[in-house]
Design a protein around this motif. Sequence first.
Motif, PDB file in Angstrom:
ATOM      1  N   GLU A 281       0.814  -1.220   0.000  1.00  0.00           N
ATOM      2  CA  GLU A 281       0.000   0.000   0.000  1.00  0.00           C
ATOM      3  C   GLU A 281       0.847   1.268   0.000  1.00  0.00           C
ATOM      4  O   GLU A 281       0.500   2.261  -0.649  1.00  0.00           O
ATOM      5  N   ALA A 282       1.941   1.251   0.757  1.00  0.00           N
ATOM      6  CA  ALA A 282       2.738   2.464   0.937  1.00  0.00           C
ATOM      7  C   ALA A 282       3.758   2.670  -0.167  1.00  0.00           C
ATOM      8  O   ALA A 282       4.206   3.799  -0.396  1.00  0.00           O
ATOM      9  N   GLY A 283       4.139   1.592  -0.854  1.00  0.00           N
ATOM     10  CA  GLY A 283       5.180   1.707  -1.857  1.00  0.00           C
ATOM     11  C   GLY A 283       6.563   1.631  -1.252  1.00  0.00           C
ATOM     12  O   GLY A 283       6.736   1.510  -0.029  1.00  0.00           O
ATOM     13  N   ALA A 284       7.563   1.711  -2.100  1.00  0.00           N
ATOM     14  CA  ALA A 284       8.947   1.564  -1.663  1.00  0.00           C
ATOM     15  C   ALA A 284       9.393   2.761  -0.821  1.00  0.00           C
ATOM     16  O   ALA A 284       8.788   3.831  -0.849  1.00  0.00           O
ATOM     17  N   LYS A 285      10.464   2.551  -0.059  1.00  0.00           N
ATOM     18  CA  LYS A 285      11.021   3.616   0.764  1.00  0.00           C
ATOM     19  C   LYS A 285      11.397   4.816  -0.091  1.00  0.00           C
ATOM     20  O   LYS A 285      11.912   4.685  -1.204  1.00  0.00           O
ATOM     21  N   LYS A 286      11.130   6.007   0.455  1.00  0.00           N
ATOM     22  CA  LYS A 286      11.450   7.262  -0.227  1.00  0.00           C
ATOM     23  C   LYS A 286      12.561   7.963   0.564  1.00  0.00           C
ATOM     24  O   LYS A 286      12.286   8.600   1.584  1.00  0.00           O
ATOM     25  N   PRO A 287      13.800   7.821   0.119  1.00  0.00           N
ATOM     26  CA  PRO A 287      14.917   8.351   0.908  1.00  0.00           C
ATOM     27  C   PRO A 287      14.967   9.866   0.995  1.00  0.00           C
ATOM     28  O   PRO A 287      15.742  10.412   1.777  1.00  0.00           O
TER      29      PRO A 287
ATOM     30  N   GLN B 153       0.743   5.055  10.609  1.00  0.00           N
ATOM     31  CA  GLN B 153       0.016   4.792   9.366  1.00  0.00           C
ATOM     32  C   GLN B 153       0.317   5.861   8.316  1.00  0.00           C
ATOM     33  O   GLN B 153       0.624   5.569   7.150  1.00  0.00           O
ATOM     34  N   ASN B 154       0.245   7.118   8.714  1.00  0.00           N
ATOM     35  CA  ASN B 154       0.462   8.210   7.773  1.00  0.00           C
ATOM     36  C   ASN B 154       1.933   8.375   7.396  1.00  0.00           C
ATOM     37  O   ASN B 154       2.247   8.752   6.266  1.00  0.00           O
ATOM     38  N   LEU B 155       2.827   8.100   8.330  1.00  0.00           N
ATOM     39  CA  LEU B 155       4.247   8.185   8.007  1.00  0.00           C
ATOM     40  C   LEU B 155       4.631   7.177   6.936  1.00  0.00           C
ATOM     41  O   LEU B 155       5.457   7.459   6.066  1.00  0.00           O
ATOM     42  N   ARG B 156       4.017   6.000   6.975  1.00  0.00           N
ATOM     43  CA  ARG B 156       4.338   5.008   5.944  1.00  0.00           C
ATOM     44  C   ARG B 156       3.834   5.455   4.575  1.00  0.00           C
ATOM     45  O   ARG B 156       4.497   5.241   3.569  1.00  0.00           O
ATOM     46  N   ARG B 157       2.664   6.065   4.539  1.00  0.00           N
ATOM     47  CA  ARG B 157       2.177   6.562   3.254  1.00  0.00           C
ATOM     48  C   ARG B 157       3.099   7.644   2.711  1.00  0.00           C
ATOM     49  O   ARG B 157       3.353   7.716   1.505  1.00  0.00           O
ATOM     50  N   TYR B 158       3.618   8.482   3.594  1.00  0.00           N
ATOM     51  CA  TYR B 158       4.467   9.601   3.188  1.00  0.00           C
ATOM     52  C   TYR B 158       5.889   9.147   2.838  1.00  0.00           C
ATOM     53  O   TYR B 158       6.481   9.611   1.858  1.00  0.00           O
ATOM     54  N   LYS B 159       6.435   8.201   3.629  1.00  0.00           N
ATOM     55  CA  LYS B 159       7.837   7.826   3.479  1.00  0.00           C
ATOM     56  C   LYS B 159       8.044   6.484   2.781  1.00  0.00           C
ATOM     57  O   LYS B 159       9.178   6.126   2.448  1.00  0.00           O
ATOM     58  N   GLY B 160       6.968   5.710   2.597  1.00  0.00           N
ATOM     59  CA  GLY B 160       7.117   4.381   2.035  1.00  0.00           C
ATOM     60  C   GLY B 160       7.511   3.372   3.098  1.00  0.00           C
ATOM     61  O   GLY B 160       7.627   3.681   4.287  1.00  0.00           O
ATOM     62  N   ALA B 161       7.696   2.114   2.692  1.00  0.00           N
ATOM     63  CA  ALA B 161       8.010   1.043   3.632  1.00  0.00           C
ATOM     64  C   ALA B 161       8.844  -0.017   2.927  1.00  0.00           C
ATOM     65  O   ALA B 161       8.907  -0.066   1.698  1.00  0.00           O
ATOM     66  N   ARG B 162       9.480  -0.857   3.718  1.00  0.00           N
ATOM     67  CA  ARG B 162      10.238  -1.947   3.116  1.00  0.00           C
ATOM     68  C   ARG B 162       9.364  -3.194   3.040  1.00  0.00           C
ATOM     69  O   ARG B 162       8.415  -3.348   3.832  1.00  0.00           O
ATOM     70  N   PRO B 163       9.651  -4.104   2.126  1.00  0.00           N
ATOM     71  CA  PRO B 163       8.819  -5.301   1.970  1.00  0.00           C
ATOM     72  C   PRO B 163       8.853  -6.189   3.206  1.00  0.00           C
ATOM     73  O   PRO B 163       9.855  -6.250   3.925  1.00  0.00           O
ATOM     74  N   ILE B 164       7.764  -6.886   3.446  1.00  0.00           N
ATOM     75  CA  ILE B 164       7.713  -7.878   4.520  1.00  0.00           C
ATOM     76  C   ILE B 164       8.493  -9.104   4.064  1.00  0.00           C
ATOM     77  O   ILE B 164       8.355  -9.551   2.926  1.00  0.00           O
ATOM     78  N   PRO B 165       9.347  -9.667   4.925  1.00  0.00           N
ATOM     79  CA  PRO B 165      10.101 -10.866   4.528  1.00  0.00           C
ATOM     80  C   PRO B 165       9.165 -11.994   4.117  1.00  0.00           C
ATOM     81  O   PRO B 165       8.097 -12.186   4.700  1.00  0.00           O
ATOM     82  N   ARG B 166       9.575 -12.762   3.122  1.00  0.00           N
ATOM     83  CA  ARG B 166       8.788 -13.896   2.636  1.00  0.00           C
ATOM     84  C   ARG B 166       9.622 -15.167   2.746  1.00  0.00           C
ATOM     85  O   ARG B 166      10.806 -15.172   2.399  1.00  0.00           O
ATOM     86  N   LEU B 167       8.987 -16.220   3.232  1.00  0.00           N
ATOM     87  CA  LEU B 167       9.641 -17.522   3.343  1.00  0.00           C
ATOM     88  C   LEU B 167       9.165 -18.413   2.205  1.00  0.00           C
ATOM     89  O   LEU B 167       7.983 -18.412   1.860  1.00  0.00           O
ATOM     90  N   GLU B 168      10.092 -19.171   1.651  1.00  0.00           N
ATOM     91  CA  GLU B 168       9.740 -20.105   0.581  1.00  0.00           C
ATOM     92  C   GLU B 168      10.363 -21.468   0.871  1.00  0.00           C
ATOM     93  O   GLU B 168      11.499 -21.556   1.365  1.00  0.00           O
TER      94      GLU B 168
END
Length: 610
Positions: free
Chosen positions: A46-52, A400-415
């Motif tokens: 939802e938030a998209g990638a991190k915005k440095p 919640q709003n900081l993530r929309r503004y700054k983006g977020a990193r992906p949640i780790p996935r196990l395979e």
Amino acid sequence: MKPKKLWPSLCAGALLLGGTAPAQTVGSDSWAATDALGRKVRDYQEAGAKKPDKFVAMFYWTWHQGNDDTTYRVKNITEIVRQHPEAMKDYHHPAWGTKQPGFFFWEQPLLGYYKTTDPWVLRKHAEMLADAGVDAVFFDCTNGSLTWQDSYEALLKTWDQAQKDGVNVPKIAFMLPFGPAPHSLVSLRQLYNDLYKPGRYENLWFVWKGKPCIMAYPDNLTDSPTDRAIADFFTFRPGQPDYVDGPTRNDQWGWLEVYPQHGYVKSPDGDFEQVAVGIAQNTSPDRKGHCGAFNVKDAYGRNFSVRNGFDPRVDGYLYGWNFDEQWERAYELDPELVFVTGWNEWTAGKYQPGGEGKTVSWLRRQSPFFFVDQYNAEFNRCIHPVKGGYTDNYYMQMAQNLRRYKGARPIPRLEGYAEAKADGDFGEWDAVTTEYRDTRGDVFHRDAKGYAGLHYVDTSGRNDILTAKVAVGRRAIGFYAETADALTPSDGNNWMLLLIDADNDSSTGWYGYDFVINKKVKDGRTTTLMRYDSDSEQWIEAAELPYRYEGNRLEVIVPRKLLGLTGDGFTFDFKWSDNAYELEDPISLCLHGDTAPNRRFNYRCIWNRR
């Protein structure tokens, strides 16, 4: 005169925000969370990638310090009004105390009536702000020449250690008086000579546009060598005090405004450097948006929206219409930095509106007093979690709003499959490379003075949880936890609880958690899986499980079918908790001991067979 050095510029996207501090390792912007209102914090999808190139600063109050009068109890406006409603009509009612105008808490902070010299509280603040994604704090030194040195010294010492422990602590700056008054030079020179010139805690300075940032007016600096050095040392961003007028010069920053907020420091291409976002504004229609008081008719509280009016719900103040509307304006202007007001103001003076016998209109009655900056749960400017009321709703809303503004990193996935056994051979966990991390050093004990003679002690910090892992096998799931030091005996209170939201639904179970492991430990090799029964509102034993712990490592194995996680792919949330005194609600988990991750946050495990 040239400054002795140029610091890494935040606006240039430096990974290390000032100095050479280690970057945060816990990955808090990949944690999952749902607040008390059922609002989910945005994830990477939802938030998209991190915005440095996006940053958030927080207004922070350090003036909760000093040797206050211990002959009276803390004065809490909400408690006084609840217990003595007649005091609403009497400025001199005994419930207000004998010292007028006096200072009052609008409500009790979650961490008690603390002072900002309490290292335990300051460490909690560093972690909460870092977990939410706040990059900097600006200390309130806007009154006279006071800089609250005892508090900033305690904070710098505490946050320096937190940074050494790996916490991406917010960097620090100061906000001086709203104008080029002579007394503002006193505090500016004092801070420069005490902190900046000798390079003390340089790793914690907030650097902006290549220099340490300060919200102050440089106008009255003289041509003396010291003042010339000061003028060249800082990036100055003078504070605009008004809520409506907007910038009167292009180097100003705002701190609090009525929607729609102005953009500050406009670039030639029309972009803005800064926008203020507030929780509420102590103004009203009568004041036309300019600074006023919070206990006046139609004050712009937490439940107020310029576009939609007042939230009609009785508990509308819980939802933060005002806060969200202000964030929408920030998204629209898309500045480099958002300045949020605020974190922990807590207290306000009680004043007469123009003299004895005068009144102000408040909630369809005439009141013989007014509170300018804080009043009650609806009319204040604090995000810091509070005891009761909105608890941590605004902290979660901010995250919640900081993530929309700054983006977020992906949640780790196990395979793929990873088989684990509860046999005490922990070497097999080395092959599980995905780690869920928690803050180091957050279990130290509390022993500090509070307001009005109160003294706070907390010795619940026990097992400092650092790392968690998950191994999904064909028939069972293994869980692993690692602590900073050797684990305490497993017969301790609420020892190393593992809470699992198996259906990934926060509306089921105990505040979302369907199962808990270790609530009832049988012996050194056998523990229990308990499920939450919604009908009886009790934890019921569902199965015995094998587990082992040795030194600072713990492993436990759970058959997948017991958790209902039997397909070729699934998602669930989990959380480790040690030494919570009681299991009353999610807040009770973070008041004592340690949780991994912190507060309401959970780790999210996303697994696929391939």
